[in-house]
Design a protein around this motif. Structure first.
Motif, PDB file in Angstrom:
ATOM      1  N   ALA A 233      -1.152   5.453  -2.381  1.00 39.73           N
ATOM      2  CA  ALA A 233      -2.466   4.968  -2.831  1.00 39.73           C
ATOM      3  C   ALA A 233      -3.255   4.379  -1.665  1.00 39.73           C
ATOM      4  O   ALA A 233      -4.475   4.571  -1.561  1.00 39.73           O
TER       5      ALA A 233
ATOM      6  N   ALA B 196       8.846   3.132  -5.697  1.00 39.85           N
ATOM      7  CA  ALA B 196       7.745   2.175  -5.894  1.00 39.85           C
ATOM      8  C   ALA B 196       6.933   1.968  -4.613  1.00 39.85           C
ATOM      9  O   ALA B 196       5.696   2.088  -4.638  1.00 39.85           O
ATOM     10  N   PRO B 197       7.579   1.695  -3.453  1.00 38.73           N
ATOM     11  CA  PRO B 197       6.783   1.593  -2.225  1.00 38.73           C
ATOM     12  C   PRO B 197       6.076   2.887  -1.865  1.00 38.73           C
ATOM     13  O   PRO B 197       4.975   2.868  -1.313  1.00 38.73           O
TER      14      PRO B 197
ATOM     15  N   GLU C  10       0.227  -3.135   4.382  1.00 42.64           N
ATOM     16  CA  GLU C  10      -0.274  -4.143   3.450  1.00 42.64           C
ATOM     17  C   GLU C  10      -1.204  -5.132   4.148  1.00 42.64           C
ATOM     18  O   GLU C  10      -2.233  -5.541   3.590  1.00 42.64           O
TER      19      GLU C  10
ATOM     20  N   ALA D 116      -5.956   2.578  -3.472  1.00 45.03           N
ATOM     21  CA  ALA D 116      -5.434   1.251  -3.848  1.00 45.03           C
ATOM     22  C   ALA D 116      -6.597   0.288  -4.032  1.00 45.03           C
ATOM     23  O   ALA D 116      -7.552   0.302  -3.249  1.00 45.03           O
TER      24      ALA D 116
ATOM     25  N   HIS E  71      -4.464  -3.566   4.734  1.00 43.43           N
ATOM     26  CA  HIS E  71      -5.140  -3.457   3.444  1.00 43.43           C
ATOM     27  C   HIS E  71      -5.755  -4.804   3.057  1.00 43.43           C
ATOM     28  O   HIS E  71      -6.887  -4.862   2.555  1.00 43.43           O
TER      29      HIS E  71
ATOM     30  N   SER F 273       4.747   5.192  -3.892  1.00 43.43           N
ATOM     31  CA  SER F 273       3.515   5.355  -4.661  1.00 43.43           C
ATOM     32  C   SER F 273       2.437   4.381  -4.167  1.00 43.43           C
ATOM     33  O   SER F 273       1.254   4.725  -4.086  1.00 43.43           O
ATOM     34  N   ARG F 274       2.860   3.167  -3.814  1.00 44.47           N
ATOM     35  CA  ARG F 274       1.898   2.191  -3.294  1.00 44.47           C
ATOM     36  C   ARG F 274       1.316   2.664  -1.965  1.00 44.47           C
ATOM     37  O   ARG F 274       0.096   2.597  -1.738  1.00 44.47           O
TER      38      ARG F 274
END
Length: 1005
Positions: A459, A452-453, A425, A465, A428, A455-456
């Protein structure tokens, strides 16, 4: 016997009077001569008394003392010389009184302490102290101090003082004037003038090392190599052990291609055996630059023999090993330096950074092995500290710094899933797509990752993303925290505290209630320094009440006065519980500059909800109580007159705080009624009826009223019109409305969006999504919009964000993490944020409202303020790490002042003194601040030594007692010896007691 009136008797009387006058007139000189002779008395007490009396007489004894320098008695000559030095540093008049404490023992101070005195004279007296500074420049025997005094005098007097200095000093001292001008011109970039002044100074004194170095540097800058080499050869011949001359000569030889001569000079310097450790450092650095590693190692071996504990030499040794690619040995030296706590650097990097740099050099020799990793773990590197730093930097909007700290942790914790997600992150956020994809790929190798993490991360790995522009650093100007002083801590038996009261701006003062206390403070708006503090007054007596209490309810500003409004409660302890009821309102008027109370009034009223804005003439409107039919009252206070102007009762319940605009007081009543009351009389002047209730308070402006309804509509009413002139549809429930300069309307949505509308047409201009629900309304200027964001529950201990938005396109400029128990006001070019946690902390932070992004100076200042906050929470190791990063970003004296205090709190006084000296030597240092720090540091060190001495004395006393008890026990075990001892004791009883022996015996005597 002659008659009394006989002429002979008259002449006798005249002669006698003349002799008496002569004796009286001559007595001062005779007294001085007597005291000077007493300086050679065999009794030391008589000598001390004579010296003290001579000092009291002042400058008139200087000439006799100078004559005494030729006295045949050596003791008198030595004492006269000491007294002359003491008297030369005594100044008379008002200025003398102001600096009397500085020159009390000036002649016994060392160079650094005298430099401190020069700084104190400069800061205390300003231009008035020029004469004293010139006196120091003439009289002080230390060249460095004379130069500092000249520099300070010139800065106070400006360029026009240059000729004055030349005239005052004159003669031999003219050298110091030219020396000062040479360095001043150098600083101003006037190389030719500096070179000319340095030549004139060298003509008068050719032995000043720094001046010669400056002169040679000028010649080298102008590439006058032959002249520079010739001068240096003469200097080296005159002063062969001077390392600076040697280094400069080596550089000139190198630039002219004379490699053998350069090597020969280094060899000769080795044979000269310099005794100063600084000389070795200088020569070793030059050897490293020229890659003369063999000679450098010989210098290191010799310097270690003379100065075995010098850590900078060890740092240079590590640099040599690193340059020779001896990674294993370099690693061990850097690790040793890190373990000692030394704060040195190599190539601008700390020891910790050098360790990680070597660890990351894969493929270059035996670098990263299991053995080295094991040594690294044994070195107790604070991995947890790096991780915490990464979180702090990320929260502060510094993803680049956060990424550095996270990567360091991953060297030791490669299987940390949470850390890999954080790193992905962070990369990013900083726009590093390759770094983000690499961290995401590593994290996706874990099987237990949640959907959830996952899929993030997929991306981010696949570069799908959406890009998140990294927010800039919040432009923090100052921070003031109540927790830095223990006096602010609440007593344990007081759990009540003021509810959220916004600060106000009154002239150059920011006035704020302190969460968790009963106090109100006034701070300087520009610097954040505390001006004054007001504790709550004594509550008035309430008839029929056993106890009267005060509750601070609101702060307002009107007609150059600050008004503090307290609800008065009376308490009646009953049989089962204590009942409290409101008994009135107490108002205190204070001067915002000095905090002095100038007026006080009591009213038969109380405040139930947040008042609105302060209107013209110091009018303040608020809601109070319920009417006979379940409605409420609107009360208007006239603050300057200390009375209730009017009280209007409504059958409907009031919904939001009243607002004063022009000649109207606007109130909102349930359901969906907006009424305008005449400001003077309180009578109804105009109303607006809505078809639905309101989700937040209306926004009022000169051009109309703007309302968000519970049916998702945004309405705009023109002034004096009952029907809406425009209507727009909203995307979700609105929790706040605000008007901005320039005719714009802002709406905060609970789904996390912020939208901007044209208030004249009802057209949406832009919307943005900060990512968290907006719970509070806005503050806005023409340059910036500020919003306090948080979750669905604004409990004070939760985290929120202050977001700055550019009003043109809705671009988010920066974010600042804060507590949700916060309020924000605008004060000219400052945005003042007040935030607090229940019984934990309270602070005020000032931000710049400029559009300019934060530069290194602002980032470093913000980190320093964060470090102060961490230190106040006893997280000192993290505070030190943050301050070190701030110094790397932008070096400032203020960082060292805070570092000094942190190390003092850790009782590491040696490091604290080192930080203090470094900070005080910087150009932007505040001598007054560092002087206070020095006094406090000296006091603490003295207290620590005294406590240590007491402990040692107590331990020795205890050991002596144990020894006596042991000897007594042995005597009791042997009766025959005991009897003999008793007889001896009886025989010796009448005689004097034998003096005690040992350490405590000597101390006792």
């Amino acid at each position: 016997m002659p008659h009394p009136h006989h002429p002979t008797s008259a002449w006798a009387v005249r002669i006698l009077l003349t002799l008496c006058m002569f004796i009286i007139a001559a007595s001062p000189d005779d007294e001085i001569a007597r005291l000077i002779e007493q300086l050679g008395n065999r009794n030391w007490k008589s000598r001390e008394e004579a010296a003290a009396e001579l000092l009291e007489m002042g400058n008139r004894v200087l000439e006799p003392l100078r004559e005494a320098l030729d006295h045949p008695d050596a003791e008198i000559r030595l004492s006269a010389e000491k007294l002359i030095r003491k008297l030369s540093w005594r100044f008379t008049g008002e200025l003398g009184e102001k600096v009397k404490d500085l020159f009390e023992n000036y002649e016994s101070l060392d160079v650094d302490e005298r430099g401190f005195v020069v700084g104190q004279v400069t800061s205390r007296l300003g231009a008035e102290g020029i004469d004293i500074l010139l006196h120091i420049a003439r009289e002080d025997e230390e060249a460095q101090v004379r130069a500092m005094a000249l520099r300070s005098a010139s800065q106070l007097g400006g360029e026009e003082l240059q000729e004055t200095i030349l005239e005052v000093l004159g003669g031999e001292e003219e050298f110091w004037a030219f020396r000062w001008i040479a360095f001043l011109r150098k600083e101003r970039g006037e190389a030719d003038l500096s070179l000319e002044a340095s030549r004139k100074a060298i003509d008068r004194n050719a032995h000043d090392q720094d001046l010669n170095a400056l002169y040679i540097q000028h010649l080298m800058d102008k590439e006058l190599w032959d002249e520079a080499t010739g001068s240096l050869e003469k200097m080296t011949e005159a002063d062969p052990k001077n390392p600076l001359y040697r280094v400069l000569l080596v550089q000139t030889y190198e630039r002219t291609g004379r490699e053998e001569a350069a090597t020969r000079e280094l060899e000769e310097a080795f044979e000269m055996d310099p005794e100063d450790v600084g000389a070795y450092r200088l020569l070793i650095r030059e050897c490293i630059r020229l890659e003369k590693f063999e000679i450098a190692n010989r210098f290191i071996k010799k310097s270690k023999a003379l100065h075995p504990g010098d850590l900078p030499i060890q740092g240079l040794r590590a640099q040599i090993l690193e340059a020779q690619k001896k990674w294993d040995q370099a690693f061990r030296v850097y690790r040793f330096l890190y373990q000692t706590g030394d704060s040195g650097t190599a190539d601008g990097k700390t020891w910790k950074e050098k360790i990680i740099e070597i660890m990351e050099r894969r493929g270059e020799g035996d670098l990263v092995t299991d053995r080295l990793l094991g040594q690294m773990r044994e070195a107790a590197i604070p991995v947890g500290l790096w991780r915490e730093l990464g979180e702090i930097f990320r929260a502060k909007g510094l993803p680049d710094l956060a990424a550095i700290e996270y990567r360091r942790v991953l060297v030791f914790k490669r299987k940390d899933l949470d850390l890999l997600i954080e790193l992905a992150e962070v990369h990013h956020e900083r726009g590093d797509r390759d770094g983000a994809a690499g961290a995401a790929t590593s994290a996706l190798q874990f099987e237990d990752i949640l959907p959830a993490p996952r899929s993030r991360l997929e991306a981010i790995r696949d570069r799908k993303a959406p890009g998140v522009p990294p927010p800039a650093m919040a432009p923090v100007i100052w921070t003031w925290s109540a927790l830095e002083d223990e006096a602010w801590q609440r007593t344990p038996d007081r759990d009540d505290f003021p509810w959220q009261i916004p600060p106000i701006s009154a002239g150059d003062t920011v006035v704020s209630a302190v969460y968790g206390t009963d106090s109100v403070v006034g701070l300087d708006r520009s610097t954040g320094r505390l001006k004054w503090r007001l504790d709550p007054p004594e509550p008035p007596a309430v008839p029929g009440s056993r106890v009267a209490l005060l509750d601070l309810t609101w702060i307002a500003e009107a007609e150059d006065r600050v008004y503090l409004l307290y609800n008065i409660w009376h308490s009646l302890p009953g049989k089962f519980r204590v009942s409290k009821r409101k008994a009135g309102l107490l108002g205190i008027a204070a001067d915002p500059e000095a905090g002095e109370i100038v007026a006080r009034f009591e009213l038969d009223a109380s405040i139930d909800s947040s008042p609105g804005n302060t209107g013209p003439g110091g009018r303040l409107a608020y809601l109070h109580g319920r009417g006979l039919s379940g409605g409420g009252n609107v009360v208007l206070l006239d603050l300057p007159k200390g009375r209730v102007a009017w009280n209007r009762r409504f059958r409907r319940l009031g919904e939001h705080s009243p607002q004063i605009l022009g000649d109207r007081t606007w109130v909102t009543l349930r359901p969906g009624l907006v009424g305008g009351l005449d400001l003077e009389t309180g009578k109804e002047a105009e109303t607006r009826h809505l078809s639905a209730g309101m989700t937040t308070a209306p926004a009022f402006g000169d051009d109309g009223i703007f309302v968000a309804t519970s049916k998702g509509r945004l309405l705009g009413f023109r002034a004096a019109q009952r029907e809406a002139t425009w209507e727009a549809e909203l995307s979700g429930i609105v929790s706040g409305l605000a008007r901005t300069p320039g005719g714009r309307l802002l709406a905060a949505h609970r789904n996390g969006e912020i939208s901007c509308w044209d208030s004249s047409k009802g057209e949406r201009l832009w919307k943005t999504a900060p990512g968290r629900a907006v719970e509070r309304s806005f503050s806005a200027t023409a340059a910036m919009i500020f919003s306090l964001n948080g979750g669905t529950n604004s409990y004070w201990d939760e985290q929120g964000e202050l977001i700055a938005i550019e009003p043109g396109q809705g671009e988010i400029r920066w974010r600042y993490p804060c507590q949700l128990g916060a309020n924000l006001i605008l004060a000219e070019d400052r945005a003042i944020l007040a935030e607090g946690q229940i019984r934990k902390k309270f602070r005020l932070t000032a931000f710049s409202t400029s559009r300019d992004p934060a530069g290194p100076e602002i980032i470093a200042r913000a980190l320093r303020l964060e470090a102060r906050s961490l230190a106040s929470e006893s997280r000192r190791s993290v505070a030190i790490a943050v301050l070190q990063r701030a110094i790397e970003i932008h070096d400032q004296a203020d960082h060292y002042a805070v570092l000094t205090r942190v190390y003092m709190a850790q009782e590491d006084y040696k490091t604290a003194r080192k930080m203090l000296i470094q900070g005080a030597e910087m150009d932007d240092s505040d001598w007054e601040v560092f002087g206070e720090l020095l006094e406090e540091l000296d006091e603490r060190e003295a207290e620590k030594k005294a406590a240590q001495k007491r402990r040692e004395e107590e331990e020795e006393r205890r050991q002596e007692e144990q020894k006596r008890q042991q000897e007594g026990a042995e005597e009791r075990d042997d009766p025959e010896e005991g009897d003999k001892g008793g007889e001896q004791e009886e025989e010796q009883a009448p005689g004097p007691e034998a003096p005690p022996t040992g350490v405590f015996g000597v101390l006792g005597r």
